[in-house]
Design a protein around this motif. Sequence first.
Motif, PDB file in Angstrom:
ATOM      1  N   VAL A   4       0.835  -1.206   0.000  1.00 26.79           N
ATOM      2  CA  VAL A   4       0.000   0.000   0.000  1.00 26.79           C
ATOM      3  C   VAL A   4       0.866   1.249   0.000  1.00 26.79           C
ATOM      4  O   VAL A   4       0.589   2.224  -0.721  1.00 26.79           O
ATOM      5  N   SER A   5       1.937   1.212   0.795  1.00 24.79           N
ATOM      6  CA  SER A   5       2.820   2.385   0.867  1.00 24.79           C
ATOM      7  C   SER A   5       3.464   2.666  -0.480  1.00 24.79           C
ATOM      8  O   SER A   5       3.543   3.820  -0.919  1.00 24.79           O
ATOM      9  N   CYS A   6       3.928   1.599  -1.165  1.00 21.04           N
ATOM     10  CA  CYS A   6       4.542   1.786  -2.475  1.00 21.04           C
ATOM     11  C   CYS A   6       3.520   2.310  -3.483  1.00 21.04           C
ATOM     12  O   CYS A   6       3.834   3.188  -4.303  1.00 21.04           O
ATOM     13  N   GLY A   7       2.306   1.764  -3.413  1.00 19.97           N
ATOM     14  CA  GLY A   7       1.257   2.257  -4.312  1.00 19.97           C
ATOM     15  C   GLY A   7       0.944   3.709  -4.074  1.00 19.97           C
ATOM     16  O   GLY A   7       0.828   4.503  -5.028  1.00 19.97           O
ATOM     17  N   VAL A   8       0.828   4.068  -2.777  1.00 24.42           N
ATOM     18  CA  VAL A   8       0.547   5.465  -2.448  1.00 24.42           C
ATOM     19  C   VAL A   8       1.704   6.355  -2.866  1.00 24.42           C
ATOM     20  O   VAL A   8       1.520   7.458  -3.415  1.00 24.42           O
ATOM     21  N   ALA A   9       2.954   5.850  -2.603  1.00 21.82           N
ATOM     22  CA  ALA A   9       4.128   6.646  -2.984  1.00 21.82           C
ATOM     23  C   ALA A   9       4.194   6.827  -4.499  1.00 21.82           C
ATOM     24  O   ALA A   9       4.520   7.919  -4.993  1.00 21.82           O
ATOM     25  N   LEU A  10       3.878   5.741  -5.245  1.00 20.64           N
ATOM     26  CA  LEU A  10       3.876   5.846  -6.697  1.00 20.64           C
ATOM     27  C   LEU A  10       2.825   6.838  -7.189  1.00 20.64           C
ATOM     28  O   LEU A  10       3.082   7.669  -8.072  1.00 20.64           O
ATOM     29  N   PHE A  11       1.644   6.747  -6.578  1.00 20.65           N
ATOM     30  CA  PHE A  11       0.574   7.676  -6.952  1.00 20.65           C
ATOM     31  C   PHE A  11       0.963   9.115  -6.637  1.00 20.65           C
ATOM     32  O   PHE A  11       0.790  10.017  -7.463  1.00 20.65           O
ATOM     33  N   LEU A  12       1.533   9.328  -5.432  1.00 22.08           N
ATOM     34  CA  LEU A  12       1.946  10.675  -5.057  1.00 22.08           C
ATOM     35  C   LEU A  12       3.081  11.161  -5.940  1.00 22.08           C
ATOM     36  O   LEU A  12       3.156  12.349  -6.293  1.00 22.08           O
ATOM     37  N   GLY A  13       3.990  10.204  -6.315  1.00 32.01           N
ATOM     38  CA  GLY A  13       5.078  10.586  -7.208  1.00 32.01           C
ATOM     39  C   GLY A  13       4.562  11.032  -8.560  1.00 32.01           C
ATOM     40  O   GLY A  13       5.030  12.038  -9.130  1.00 32.01           O
TER      41      GLY A  13
END
Length: 824
Positions: free
Chosen positions: A611-620
Amino acid sequence: MDSSTDRKAETVCMRHLTILMLILFFSPIWGETVNSDNGRPSCSRCDLHLCCNCSYNGFTSIPVVTDQALILNLSFNNISMVTQDDLTGHVRLRVLDLHGNRLAAIHPIAFDSLWSLEELDLSDNLLTVLNHRWFSKLEILLQLNLLNNPYSTLGSPPLFLGLVRLRRLMFGGPDLKELRKEDLSGVTNLDELTVHGSNLARYDSGTFGNIWPLGSVTLSLRGPFSTQPMMAAALLDDVCNPETQITLLDIHWKYSFPIQPFKESIRRIRNLSLHNLLMSDEATVSLMALIDGVPLRSLSIVGLTLTGEGRWIHANWTDLRSMDEFFVSDVTILDVLKFAMTVQIKFLLQHQKKLSIINSKMFLLSCYLTKLMVNTQYLDVSNNLLTDLTLSYMVCDDVETLQKLRVLNISGNPLKSLSALSHLATKLTRLTHLEVSRTGYSSMPPSCSWPSTLRYLNISRAKLTTTTPCLPKSLQVLDLSYNELKEFVLVLPFLRELHLSGNKFLRLPPGGSYPNLQTLTIQSNTLNIFGLSDLQSYRRLENLEAGYNKFVCSCEFVTFLRSQLVGSGDIKIKDGKHSYVCDSPLYLQGMAVGQVNLSIIQCQPVLFVSVSCGVALFLGMLLSVLLWRCHAFWYLKMTWAWLKAKRESQQRRRQKNMEGSEPLLSYDAFVSYSERDASWVENFLVPEMEEQSDTDSVNPTSPLTLCLHKRDFLPGHWIMDNIMTAIERSRRAVFVLSENFVQSDWCRYELDFSHFWLFEAGGDAAILILLEPLSKDAIPKRFCKLRKLMSSTTYLEWPQEEDRRPEFWRSLRNALKRDDELEN
């Protein structure tokens, strides 16, 4: 001198004040504070159940306690009196304990407000006179203890007249001298009566006669039994009933005593207990004669001291065939070397079904004695001195012995060999229960023989380190608690209860070996964790006690155990939530498992990372779009190019300065234009600016030098370097703006570098020429400086009318004039 004295006095006062503050600060720790209203101390040691424990506090008077208290324990203080106001308002109080104080006076109405009082303990005080007024309002009192106070009589009028619900009454002491018939008026039935009258001199027959039913009676009548047997017999006659348990305390019979006064009362006794009994041989014979033929069902002697030599031959014919149970413990034989009773106790052994000889320093139970126990089904010889060798003499080889024995308890003896025990047990063909706890067993033989009837085996509190197939497979209950076991892997198909507390188990035993196990106790081991799969291996497990272990509170374990504690599973956790405490990790140590709340980071790391990677990717991605929209990438790119070009330019400048070459500024203006607008630059701008102007005859102007990329850029050099060099070597920058300019890639580069240069050179270094009408919105938003210039700086528009063009050229020349020309 006076000021010095004042300072000393002030210092002393401050010290006293400090001490007083410390006393007031620490007094709540001991549960006592001073009430400023009436000077009485107060006690705040009350729990959630409104039980106030104010014992051992050194109170000299009744403390102030919340009037909501249900239980008030004031035992073992120094309270000397109870006033009429001390207990006012305690209408909810149910239990009041004043045991072990120095009470000498109680106001007649001190207890009048205690309408709900059920238990009152005034024992071990200094009350010399008892007042019936104390109890006149205590109509629902169930228990009253007045033992060991220095009163000689119960007083008049009758003390207990209004206590119609009294069920447990205790009174008397070493100073009690007389009991009159009216003293117990109002007491009709009791569950428990205790009377201490070791120095009683007068007893009116019938004093206790009207109390019925009477559950149990405890009498301490040492003096009357020794010196006034008739009075003791009269008292005993009043309380003896077949349904009443009689207990006699502190009897010292050093000689024979008359049995006739007691014959009638003793025949009505079915259960008799004697505590702290001292007897000679003669007294023993008298006691046996007293109970000869009496339908006594049980005789219990606790604390027996024998002063004779065991010569009871005259008691050998005592008929005790009705007695099913004989219990004796804590036996002391003063002259053990001369004591020889074993041949004269046949009457004590041959009829009893339940026989207990506990803590009597017995080192041998011979075959001669056990073969007399033809009816014994229960034998308890715990806490004696039996050894493996003497135990072998317990069963005769040629005669069947203890054939009816079902329960054998030999716990607390110095036994070391399980082989010897199994050899003995094999001969007890009906044995079902065997207790051998607190022994010296440290190992098991590979195999043993046991009676097929054995169902219960207790080898707890020994020194066993391993188990072997020596244990019988017929067992239904096995207790191996408090040994040194680390594993238990035997197959016991009929086992229903397994107790393994106090060992060194790291995990639960495999459940497949015990298909019928219903109860497992494994407290106080070194268990770290167990889960649903461990419990599911026990097919019929219903009850589990696994608290007080060293649990590792992982997410899986915490989640599983919390669900079990709330009863969601088929297995009941019997030892409660408080016994399941985390041992690790360190930050959870000491916390109850039921109170632990672990975060998702600890419990679901893979999910959290995903979830963190997905959120980080989305935020990126969102940030990238935002930066792109805000032209951040362009700013970074151009900043880097500008810095690089700037550094190279500075290097070139330093090199030229060292060589003494031409000055850096060599152009009056750098012209930035679109290739599509080159014809205007070449046909109009260059001729007009670089040639001697004759249009102004008054102030003729010298020609200007322009930098054009087509003409002045050095071939073979990086285009960026050429642009940067041209801009740096020019005093002004002329931007020929048009739609063609905005769409030109090279013009964009020149604008990019000029954008940074404008921040350094200032806004007046740029000159804007509009070849055609063009709003500032046509300039890309990232060129904020140029857009600002179009808003704040006057720009030149190329006139289409020829008559206005001389004015245009004049304005442009003025904007491009050198500093020395401006001064002139």
